[in-house]
Design an enzyme around this catalytic site. Structure first.
Site, PDB file in Angstrom:
ATOM      1  N   THR A   1       0.922  -1.071   0.023  1.00  0.00           N
ATOM      2  CA  THR A   1       0.083  -0.076  -0.003  1.00  0.00           C
ATOM      3  C   THR A   1       0.883   1.373  -0.056  1.00  0.00           C
ATOM      4  OG1 THR A   1      -1.355   1.499   1.406  1.00  0.00           O
ATOM      5  CG2 THR A   1      -0.429  -0.282   2.674  1.00  0.00           C
ATOM      6  N   ILE A   2       0.345   2.240  -0.841  1.00  0.00           N
ATOM      7  CA  ILE A   2       1.262   3.545  -0.653  1.00  0.00           C
ATOM      8  C   ILE A   2       0.898   4.117   0.482  1.00  0.00           C
ATOM      9  CG2 ILE A   2       1.169   3.901  -3.303  1.00  0.00           C
ATOM     10  CD1 ILE A   2      -1.039   6.120  -2.771  1.00  0.00           C
ATOM     11  N   ASP A   3      -0.039   3.815   1.266  1.00  0.00           N
ATOM     12  CA  ASP A   3      -0.299   4.616   2.413  1.00  0.00           C
ATOM     13  C   ASP A   3       0.545   4.191   3.867  1.00  0.00           C
ATOM     14  OD1 ASP A   3      -2.657   5.391   0.817  1.00  0.00           O
ATOM     15  OD2 ASP A   3      -3.927   3.850   1.828  1.00  0.00           O
TER      16      ASP A   3
ATOM     17  N   ARG B   1       2.416  33.242  -3.497  1.00  0.00           N
ATOM     18  CA  ARG B   1       0.879  32.705  -3.127  1.00  0.00           C
ATOM     19  C   ARG B   1       1.282  31.593  -2.117  1.00  0.00           C
ATOM     20  NH1 ARG B   1      -0.920  31.335  -9.434  1.00  0.00           N
ATOM     21  NH2 ARG B   1      -2.006  33.334  -9.428  1.00  0.00           N
TER      22      ARG B   1
ATOM     23  N   MET C   1      -2.680  11.566  -0.868  1.00  0.00           N
ATOM     24  CA  MET C   1      -3.572  10.457  -0.431  1.00  0.00           C
ATOM     25  C   MET C   1      -3.110   9.966   1.031  1.00  0.00           C
ATOM     26  SD  MET C   1      -4.103   8.297  -3.590  1.00  0.00           S
ATOM     27  CE  MET C   1      -5.408   8.546  -4.922  1.00  0.00           C
ATOM     28  N   GLY C   2      -3.554   8.792   1.443  1.00  0.00           N
ATOM     29  CA  GLY C   2      -3.318   8.220   2.740  1.00  0.00           C
ATOM     30  C   GLY C   2      -4.150   7.537   3.507  1.00  0.00           C
TER      31      GLY C   2
ATOM     32  N   GLU D   1      -5.507  13.615   2.721  1.00  0.00           N
ATOM     33  CA  GLU D   1      -7.015  13.436   2.356  1.00  0.00           C
ATOM     34  C   GLU D   1      -7.908  13.241   3.503  1.00  0.00           C
ATOM     35  OE1 GLU D   1      -7.481  10.343  -0.554  1.00  0.00           O
ATOM     36  OE2 GLU D   1      -6.485   8.883   0.711  1.00  0.00           O
TER      37      GLU D   1
ATOM     38  N   ARG E   1      -3.538  28.707  -3.573  1.00  0.00           N
ATOM     39  CA  ARG E   1      -4.093  27.613  -4.676  1.00  0.00           C
ATOM     40  C   ARG E   1      -3.968  26.267  -4.124  1.00  0.00           C
ATOM     41  NH1 ARG E   1      -5.447  31.690  -6.857  1.00  0.00           N
ATOM     42  NH2 ARG E   1      -4.971  32.483  -8.970  1.00  0.00           N
TER      43      ARG E   1
ATOM     44  N   HIS F   1      -4.298  10.265  -8.062  1.00  0.00           N
ATOM     45  CA  HIS F   1      -3.755   8.878  -8.260  1.00  0.00           C
ATOM     46  C   HIS F   1      -2.369   9.132  -9.148  1.00  0.00           C
ATOM     47  CE1 HIS F   1      -7.823   7.966  -7.650  1.00  0.00           C
ATOM     48  NE2 HIS F   1      -7.431   6.734  -7.370  1.00  0.00           N
TER      49      HIS F   1
HETATM   50  O1  F6P Z   1      -4.993   2.884  -0.399  1.00  0.00           O
HETATM   51  C1  F6P Z   1      -4.593   3.596  -1.405  1.00  0.00           C
HETATM   52  C2  F6P Z   1      -5.112   4.759  -1.904  1.00  0.00           C
HETATM   53  O2  F6P Z   1      -4.587   5.516  -3.002  1.00  0.00           O
HETATM   54  C3  F6P Z   1      -5.705   5.788  -0.759  1.00  0.00           C
HETATM   55  O3  F6P Z   1      -4.508   6.671  -0.586  1.00  0.00           O
HETATM   56  C4  F6P Z   1      -6.859   6.455  -1.617  1.00  0.00           C
HETATM   57  O4  F6P Z   1      -7.697   6.911  -0.430  1.00  0.00           O
HETATM   58  C5  F6P Z   1      -7.628   5.291  -2.234  1.00  0.00           C
HETATM   59  O5  F6P Z   1      -6.507   4.240  -2.339  1.00  0.00           O
HETATM   60  C6  F6P Z   1      -8.061   5.840  -3.581  1.00  0.00           C
HETATM   61  O6  F6P Z   1      -8.633   4.416  -4.194  1.00  0.00           O
HETATM   62  P1  F6P Z   1      -9.325   4.351  -5.546  1.00  0.00           P
HETATM   63  O7  F6P Z   1      -8.195   4.168  -6.324  1.00  0.00           O
HETATM   64  O8  F6P Z   1     -10.212   3.353  -5.568  1.00  0.00           O
HETATM   65  O9  F6P Z   1      -9.958   5.874  -5.823  1.00  0.00           O
END
Ligand code: F6P
Length: 343
Positions: free
Chosen positions: A126-128, A163, A170-171, A222, A266, A272
């Site tokens: 997982t990237i998270d 600015r 993500m996460g 997020e 901004r 993704h």
């Molecule tokens: O779990 C990895 C992740 O990229 C999260 O960081 C993100 O909230 C979620 O997946 C996004 O999922 P999807 O690709 O289904 O939009």
């Protein structure tokens, strides 16, 4: 043995490197044969797979995405899911074991299947970086590198216009991506789900930086929950499995900063992009080592276990350990980063 590999849940750079190393190790060291189930657990349930001979994994460790495709199909919620059907499918296709490469949801499914007698081992991805029982998951380092590069770019355009730049990363419900990419980019404030913080405090940091003639950079995860809110902003509906789809907090934070400070601001939501493209060298190595260890776990018949990173060692851990809650950012890590906010 004849072994089936699958990738499930959100994709992540490094998945292909796991597939490659398991296949090469298995063929060379044990004389195994491999198949790849297509689209995660759906492939097992429906008996949909491709053969994975040695040449099919050539050059794969540098490729992003997954050659097998992925889905969020739950092994028990599919109409034909469940251990009985899976056992039948595995028997029908002469498959002795499954290596499931995935995050929390996938590994929870794998654990339940292993408890129900299906020969399955796991590989954490997982990237998270939110999985317990492993110091890091592959994909995280790549996401940090992409996010850091994006923030470096935001800083140059921000400086030109004087600015405040906000970057939403993500996460899900943890702040690892925000913390690491924010620190790497020298952010002036980092907002993470584990730590409530008032917008007044954020604006104070922003103003401190702006008053020195610099362009403030605010990084927000997020899943960040503003001080007065009950939960993270999730205005984008739900995932297939009913979980809220996060995102949008960057816009909200940006509007708040502009309204409270009058500083032109901004937002950029990285989305993704953080999951796409080729894995970093670190992630290729970690994923390759996980793939090798997972294959050994299959030969040890360590069903219900996964490969994990502890320090610099790759170890075997029970899936139950990995699934015992999320690995949150510890308070001391946030306090450490906070020393430089507004500086
Ligand atoms: O779990 C990895 C992740 O990229 C999260 O960081 C993100 O909230 C979620 O997946 C996004 O999922 P999807 O690709 O289904 O939009």
């Amino acid at each position: 043995m004849r072994i089936g590999l699958l990738t499930s849940g959100g994709d992540c750079p490094g998945l292909n490197a796991v597939i490659r190393s398991s296949v090469l190790h298995g063929i060379k060291s044990y004389g195994d044969e491999f198949v790849g189930f297509k689209g995660g657990w759906r492939g097992v349930i429906e008996g949909d797979y491709i053969d994975l001979p040695r040449q099919s994994v050539r050059g794969l460790s540098r490729e992003g995405g997954t050659i097998l495709g992925t889905s969020r199909t739950h092994p028990y919620n599919h109409p034909q899911g469940g251990p009985e059907n899976m056992a039948k499918q595995l028997k029908r296709h002469d498959i002795d074991a499954v290596i499931a490469i995935g995050g929390e949801g996938t590994l929870a499914g794998a654990k339940r299947l292993a408890d129900d007698g299906i020969p399955v081992v796991g590989v954490p991805k997982t990237i998270d970086n939110d999985l317990k029982a492993t110091d890091y998951t592959f994909g995280f380092d790549t996401a940090i590198s992409i996010a850091t590069d994006a923030m470096d770019r935001l800083r140059t355009t921000g400086e030109s216009h004087h600015r405040c730049m906000v970057a939403e990363v993500m996460g899900r419900h943890v702040g690892w991506i925000a913390l690491h990419s924010g620190m790497a980019a020298g952010a002036h404030a980092i907002l993470i789900p584990e730590h409530r913080i008032s917008m007044d405090q954020v604006c104070e940091w922003v103003e401190q930086v702006h008053s020195r003639g610099r362009s403030p950079l605010v990084v927000v995860a997020e899943g960040f929950i503003p001080e007065d809110a009950e939960e993270a902003l999730a205005g984008k509906g739900e995932e297939e499995d009913g979980r809220p789809r996060l995102g949008g907090i960057g816009d909200w934070v940006t509007r708040q900063i502009e309204a409270k400070t009058g500083i032109e601001s901004r937002n950029t939501t990285l989305g993704h992009i953080q999951r796409g493209g080729n894995p970093t060298g670190y992630d290729r190595v970690l994923a390759t080592r996980f793939g090798i260890r997972a294959l050994d776990l299959v030969h040890e018949r360590a069903w219900g276990h996964m490969a994990a990173l502890r320090g610099t060692e790759i170890v075997k851990v029970d899936l139950a350990e990995a699934l015992d809650g999320l690995k949150a950012v510890p308070a001391e890590r946030y306090d450490e980063a906070q020393i430089l906010f507004g500086r």
